[in-house]
Design a protein around this motif. Structure first.
Motif, PDB file in Angstrom:
ATOM      1  N   VAL A  92      72.874   1.406 -57.217  1.00  0.00           N
ATOM      2  CA  VAL A  92      73.377   2.034 -58.441  1.00  0.00           C
ATOM      3  C   VAL A  92      74.637   2.834 -58.138  1.00  0.00           C
ATOM      4  O   VAL A  92      75.615   2.787 -58.884  1.00  0.00           O
ATOM      5  CB  VAL A  92      72.303   2.926 -59.089  1.00  0.00           C
ATOM      6  N   ALA A  93      74.621   3.557 -57.021  1.00  0.00           N
ATOM      7  CA  ALA A  93      75.756   4.413 -56.654  1.00  0.00           C
ATOM      8  C   ALA A  93      77.012   3.612 -56.326  1.00  0.00           C
ATOM      9  O   ALA A  93      78.113   4.144 -56.386  1.00  0.00           O
ATOM     10  CB  ALA A  93      75.388   5.296 -55.465  1.00  0.00           C
ATOM     11  N   THR A  94      76.878   2.351 -55.992  1.00  0.00           N
ATOM     12  CA  THR A  94      78.056   1.525 -55.750  1.00  0.00           C
ATOM     13  C   THR A  94      78.420   0.680 -56.970  1.00  0.00           C
ATOM     14  O   THR A  94      79.587   0.402 -57.209  1.00  0.00           O
ATOM     15  CB  THR A  94      77.865   0.608 -54.519  1.00  0.00           C
ATOM     16  N   TYR A  95      77.419   0.303 -57.770  1.00  0.00           N
ATOM     17  CA  TYR A  95      77.665  -0.521 -58.956  1.00  0.00           C
ATOM     18  C   TYR A  95      78.402   0.264 -60.048  1.00  0.00           C
ATOM     19  O   TYR A  95      79.373  -0.229 -60.628  1.00  0.00           O
ATOM     20  CB  TYR A  95      76.341  -1.063 -59.502  1.00  0.00           C
ATOM     21  N   VAL A  96      77.947   1.461 -60.335  1.00  0.00           N
ATOM     22  CA  VAL A  96      78.534   2.249 -61.422  1.00  0.00           C
ATOM     23  C   VAL A  96      80.019   2.516 -61.187  1.00  0.00           C
ATOM     24  O   VAL A  96      80.841   2.250 -62.070  1.00  0.00           O
ATOM     25  CB  VAL A  96      77.740   3.547 -61.661  1.00  0.00           C
ATOM     26  N   PRO A  97      80.434   3.008 -60.009  1.00  0.00           N
ATOM     27  CA  PRO A  97      81.868   3.217 -59.812  1.00  0.00           C
ATOM     28  C   PRO A  97      82.683   1.926 -59.874  1.00  0.00           C
ATOM     29  O   PRO A  97      83.817   1.930 -60.361  1.00  0.00           O
ATOM     30  CB  PRO A  97      81.981   3.840 -58.426  1.00  0.00           C
ATOM     31  N   ALA A  98      82.110   0.834 -59.388  1.00  0.00           N
ATOM     32  CA  ALA A  98      82.831  -0.443 -59.433  1.00  0.00           C
ATOM     33  C   ALA A  98      83.107  -0.850 -60.872  1.00  0.00           C
ATOM     34  O   ALA A  98      84.209  -1.302 -61.197  1.00  0.00           O
ATOM     35  CB  ALA A  98      82.043  -1.521 -58.709  1.00  0.00           C
TER      36      ALA A  98
ATOM     37  N   LEU B  96      87.820  -0.279 -65.690  1.00  0.00           N
ATOM     38  CA  LEU B  96      88.378   0.207 -66.954  1.00  0.00           C
ATOM     39  C   LEU B  96      89.767   0.778 -66.714  1.00  0.00           C
ATOM     40  O   LEU B  96      90.002   1.473 -65.721  1.00  0.00           O
ATOM     41  CB  LEU B  96      87.468   1.281 -67.557  1.00  0.00           C
ATOM     42  N   ASP B  97      90.684   0.495 -67.605  1.00  0.00           N
ATOM     43  CA  ASP B  97      92.068   0.949 -67.452  1.00  0.00           C
ATOM     44  C   ASP B  97      92.227   2.466 -67.570  1.00  0.00           C
ATOM     45  O   ASP B  97      93.172   3.026 -67.044  1.00  0.00           O
ATOM     46  CB  ASP B  97      92.971   0.276 -68.488  1.00  0.00           C
ATOM     47  N   ASP B  98      91.306   3.122 -68.246  1.00  0.00           N
ATOM     48  CA  ASP B  98      91.422   4.551 -68.487  1.00  0.00           C
ATOM     49  C   ASP B  98      91.066   5.412 -67.281  1.00  0.00           C
ATOM     50  O   ASP B  98      91.266   6.620 -67.301  1.00  0.00           O
ATOM     51  CB  ASP B  98      90.538   4.970 -69.657  1.00  0.00           C
ATOM     52  N   PHE B  99      90.528   4.819 -66.230  1.00  0.00           N
ATOM     53  CA  PHE B  99      90.050   5.590 -65.090  1.00  0.00           C
ATOM     54  C   PHE B  99      90.701   5.140 -63.796  1.00  0.00           C
ATOM     55  O   PHE B  99      90.975   3.961 -63.603  1.00  0.00           O
ATOM     56  CB  PHE B  99      88.529   5.441 -64.946  1.00  0.00           C
ATOM     57  N   THR B 100      90.921   6.089 -62.908  1.00  0.00           N
ATOM     58  CA  THR B 100      91.389   5.823 -61.546  1.00  0.00           C
ATOM     59  C   THR B 100      90.379   6.445 -60.592  1.00  0.00           C
ATOM     60  O   THR B 100      90.150   7.647 -60.631  1.00  0.00           O
ATOM     61  CB  THR B 100      92.773   6.454 -61.305  1.00  0.00           C
ATOM     62  N   LEU B 101      89.763   5.637 -59.753  1.00  0.00           N
ATOM     63  CA  LEU B 101      88.766   6.151 -58.825  1.00  0.00           C
ATOM     64  C   LEU B 101      89.427   6.795 -57.616  1.00  0.00           C
ATOM     65  O   LEU B 101      90.400   6.268 -57.080  1.00  0.00           O
ATOM     66  CB  LEU B 101      87.844   5.033 -58.349  1.00  0.00           C
TER      67      LEU B 101
ATOM     68  N   GLY C 121      80.378   4.589 -52.329  1.00  0.00           N
ATOM     69  CA  GLY C 121      79.488   4.005 -51.349  1.00  0.00           C
ATOM     70  C   GLY C 121      80.016   3.953 -49.930  1.00  0.00           C
ATOM     71  O   GLY C 121      79.259   3.716 -49.008  1.00  0.00           O
ATOM     72  N   SER C 122      81.292   4.172 -49.732  1.00  0.00           N
ATOM     73  CA  SER C 122      81.855   4.068 -48.386  1.00  0.00           C
ATOM     74  C   SER C 122      81.410   5.193 -47.467  1.00  0.00           C
ATOM     75  O   SER C 122      80.992   4.963 -46.347  1.00  0.00           O
ATOM     76  CB  SER C 122      83.377   4.068 -48.447  1.00  0.00           C
ATOM     77  N   ASP C 123      81.471   6.418 -47.982  1.00  0.00           N
ATOM     78  CA  ASP C 123      81.133   7.583 -47.151  1.00  0.00           C
ATOM     79  C   ASP C 123      79.864   8.263 -47.648  1.00  0.00           C
ATOM     80  O   ASP C 123      78.878   8.358 -46.940  1.00  0.00           O
ATOM     81  CB  ASP C 123      82.299   8.578 -47.145  1.00  0.00           C
ATOM     82  N   ILE C 124      79.938   8.752 -48.865  1.00  0.00           N
ATOM     83  CA  ILE C 124      78.794   9.422 -49.472  1.00  0.00           C
ATOM     84  C   ILE C 124      78.559   8.804 -50.843  1.00  0.00           C
ATOM     85  O   ILE C 124      79.440   8.176 -51.411  1.00  0.00           O
ATOM     86  CB  ILE C 124      79.030  10.939 -49.611  1.00  0.00           C
ATOM     87  N   LEU C 125      77.361   8.973 -51.365  1.00  0.00           N
ATOM     88  CA  LEU C 125      77.003   8.341 -52.632  1.00  0.00           C
ATOM     89  C   LEU C 125      77.449   9.192 -53.824  1.00  0.00           C
ATOM     90  O   LEU C 125      76.657   9.593 -54.664  1.00  0.00           O
ATOM     91  CB  LEU C 125      75.507   8.089 -52.683  1.00  0.00           C
ATOM     92  N   VAL C 126      78.737   9.448 -53.862  1.00  0.00           N
ATOM     93  CA  VAL C 126      79.349  10.208 -54.958  1.00  0.00           C
ATOM     94  C   VAL C 126      80.671   9.544 -55.269  1.00  0.00           C
ATOM     95  O   VAL C 126      81.358   9.079 -54.368  1.00  0.00           O
ATOM     96  CB  VAL C 126      79.594  11.679 -54.530  1.00  0.00           C
ATOM     97  N   PHE C 127      81.027   9.485 -56.526  1.00  0.00           N
ATOM     98  CA  PHE C 127      82.347   8.966 -56.859  1.00  0.00           C
ATOM     99  C   PHE C 127      83.061   9.942 -57.782  1.00  0.00           C
ATOM    100  O   PHE C 127      82.441  10.702 -58.498  1.00  0.00           O
ATOM    101  CB  PHE C 127      82.297   7.564 -57.445  1.00  0.00           C
ATOM    102  N   ALA C 128      84.377   9.914 -57.694  1.00  0.00           N
ATOM    103  CA  ALA C 128      85.195  10.804 -58.538  1.00  0.00           C
ATOM    104  C   ALA C 128      86.326   9.984 -59.129  1.00  0.00           C
ATOM    105  O   ALA C 128      86.796   9.040 -58.553  1.00  0.00           O
ATOM    106  CB  ALA C 128      85.754  11.920 -57.687  1.00  0.00           C
TER     107      ALA C 128
END
Length: 63
Positions: free
Chosen positions: A35-41, A46-51, A56-63
């Motif tokens: 889930v932590a890798t699927y949701v950010p992907a 979406l064009d409105d967001f920049t990750l 999933g690479s380091d910690i299970l948090v995305f911004a």
């Protein structure tokens, strides 16, 4: 063990491991990671967001 927020999480993990067994606990953790890798992907598509982090690479948090 103090029963503060962090102590409660540790206590829950001590309970869940014997009740689920190694295989069950592993499945729960793999599902959480999925889930932590699927949701950010999906949000990253979406064009409105920049990750800033993929979740999933380091910690299970995305911004």
């Amino acid at each position: 063990m103090s029963f503060s927020h962090l102590g409660t999480q540790a206590l829950l993990q001590y309970y869940m491991f014997p009740s689920l067994g190694f295989g069950g606990y592993r499945r729960v953790q793999q599902s959480s990671r999925g889930v932590a890798t699927y949701v950010p992907a999906e949000i990253g598509k979406l064009d409105d967001f920049t990750l800033r982090n993929d979740g999933g690479s380091d910690i299970l948090v995305f911004a």
